[in-house]
Design a protein around this motif. Sequence first.
Motif, PDB file in Angstrom:
ATOM      1  N   GLU A  14       0.817  -1.210   0.000  1.00  0.00           N
ATOM      2  CA  GLU A  14       0.000   0.000   0.000  1.00  0.00           C
ATOM      3  C   GLU A  14       0.851   1.260   0.000  1.00  0.00           C
ATOM      4  O   GLU A  14       0.435   2.303  -0.517  1.00  0.00           O
ATOM      5  N   PHE A  16       1.619   2.426  -3.522  1.00  0.00           N
ATOM      6  CA  PHE A  16       0.516   3.178  -4.117  1.00  0.00           C
ATOM      7  C   PHE A  16       0.430   4.582  -3.522  1.00  0.00           C
ATOM      8  O   PHE A  16       0.133   5.538  -4.233  1.00  0.00           O
ATOM      9  N   TYR A  38       0.726   8.235  -5.454  1.00  0.00           N
ATOM     10  CA  TYR A  38      -0.238   9.321  -5.228  1.00  0.00           C
ATOM     11  C   TYR A  38       0.493  10.609  -4.832  1.00  0.00           C
ATOM     12  O   TYR A  38       0.205  11.695  -5.368  1.00  0.00           O
ATOM     13  N   PHE A  42      -4.759   5.880  -7.639  1.00  0.00           N
ATOM     14  CA  PHE A  42      -3.817   5.159  -6.778  1.00  0.00           C
ATOM     15  C   PHE A  42      -4.133   5.395  -5.300  1.00  0.00           C
ATOM     16  O   PHE A  42      -3.868   4.516  -4.460  1.00  0.00           O
ATOM     17  N   ILE A  52      -6.678   2.799  -4.333  1.00  0.00           N
ATOM     18  CA  ILE A  52      -6.039   1.495  -4.113  1.00  0.00           C
ATOM     19  C   ILE A  52      -5.344   1.481  -2.752  1.00  0.00           C
ATOM     20  O   ILE A  52      -5.423   0.498  -1.996  1.00  0.00           O
ATOM     21  N   PHE A  53      -4.653   2.579  -2.444  1.00  0.00           N
ATOM     22  CA  PHE A  53      -3.967   2.671  -1.152  1.00  0.00           C
ATOM     23  C   PHE A  53      -4.952   2.529   0.008  1.00  0.00           C
ATOM     24  O   PHE A  53      -4.691   1.785   0.969  1.00  0.00           O
TER      25      PHE A  53
END
Length: 658
Positions: free
Chosen positions: A240, A243, A247, A287, A290-291
Amino acid sequence: MYFTKSLPLCMSFTKTSVLIRFVCCATIIFLVGINTGFPQATDSNWLDVSKVRFQKLLSKHCEYAEGPKKLMTAGEIISQPFQKRDFKTLHPGIPLHLIEKNFMMRIRAWNSSDTIEEFYFTPGYYARNLVIFKADPSDIAGTIHKIPDSISRSTIYSGCRLLKLAPGEKAVYYVSLNFIRTNANSFSPYFIEKDFLRYWLKNVKHRNPLADIITYIIAGILLLMIFYSLAVYLQSRNKEFIFYSVYALCSTILFFVKSYAISESNEWNYLYEEYLDFMIMGLGVYFYLIFVRRFINTKEDHPSMEKFLRVAQWILVGFLGIFSTIYFFTDQFVILYVLENYIIKVYMFGIGVVFVWYSLKKKDKLLNYLAAGNFALLAFSVVSLLLLLGVKFNKSGELASIFNNGLLYYEVGIVLELMFFLSGLAYKNRRDLTERVQERERFKLENERKEFEKQIAIVTTRQEERDRISADMHDELGSGMTAIRLMSEIVRTRMKDQAFPELEKISNSANDLLGKMNSIIWTMKSSNDTLESLVAYLRSHALEYFESTPIVCRVQVPEHIPPTVMSGEKRRNIFLSVKESLNNILKHAHATEVTIQIILKEKQLIIKVSDNGVGIDTEKLRRFGNGLSNMKRRMESIQGDFMVENDRGSVITFVSPL
């Protein structure tokens, strides 16, 4: 009468004289006007470039026209219906329909000085396909020509064109340009003195140094977050943080380029302003989603939010794909503008609102940290979007450029989101550390429990084996030794008239072996693994040992013996050591009294064996030296202690920890 007749003639003469005078005055004025270029009558239409100091805003001196978006020829541009327009409608934002068209200007300029005047023209920044035509006002159609870019383009700033006017020369300039497809366009046409261009450009690029400093500081903070996230990933392998670093990288690029490349006139910056800045922001949001999914483990802990965020990601990808298709395959701007500001950004805002609502509903502390950061980012993003759409705060001076800077509000939102994220990360790390410690403790306790159960099983097996062996010895060997002793006694009784010393030895040996075997059986039997059993056995053995001897034996035991477990090994070594000491007293001490004291003190078992005999003579120590060394060795094997001293006889002390 004469006078009366001549009156019409005089009146006729007077009218003729006035007419002649009027014609003469008009002729003089016309001739003077030709020689002076009608300066007073044309001040509002013609701009004297020799009077320009540093820079001159041309909004009041221009006429404007618009047409289809294409490269204009000289004949086409002079035929356009130029007219005055309110400059305020063109600054700082450009009407959306003009961005999809060809925008044209007409500027009348002249040089009243006696030297050549060189000056730069710029329509502002973010103008593409800039073409300038020059014509003589006396014959526009016959003299109009295009000024080549190779001659006029500035090497300092490509958004400027160098123009020249000879002494006394007048010219009409026609300008054709296309605004780039962004709402960041700012139309502000200037004439700039040739030597002042560098200073003008510096003022344009650094028109608000405080806002630039803030932007660079925030970009630096985000850069540190990128390094931090990568370092955390390398240590923990938590994807994570990869990602999140992407970002943060998108946000860093967005802020830095937006501030550093402001007003740059080149195709790269045009592409960035038109397309890349929004795509970078969209990819950053993608992103970040996703994180968030991985950071709060939505797949296991929040399955409904997992489905929502996963669907939201792919819808966002679809929107960005539509935006890219329209940008690269059409010349539309209004559709892009509406799609970017009223659909995709509102959609991103909606994702944030749903996440904040869900987080507050769940009342999870980690979710609340992220929700607070997202709420701050959403609030300041709304302010930023309103400013981009034309809403302004009523401020003056330098504060106006700061408070009306949409990017600055978005940066503040990012910083607040970053602060809450770091707080959430600290909380998550503390929680994970606590959980890992608890898990290690559980694992350790589980292993200890298994090991303990294993040891218990081993001890139980050993005890069972000891009990079995002791039972076998008692049943098999014990009965056999008892039979040998009985038979030897019967034989001796029957042959009492004859003396057989061997029979006496057999009987004594049988008795001795039977006693030793009983000691071994007592040691091996697990039911005897207590301190109370040891004390009782020692007392019984001592009294029985001295029963048929002239030595009086006294055993002193504690009134209360606590329930204490003692292993068979420890009982055996203590018993054999005490037994050896009693044997030495009987053989060598010449004592009449033996006292055995059993003391329990500070988790120690102390056994003192004392007699009133001759004591231990160092000259005769060799005779029973092996016995003493055996007692010492046995006590040391169970972490005990052994001491010998003379005190009106011998005193032997055995100490063993309980």
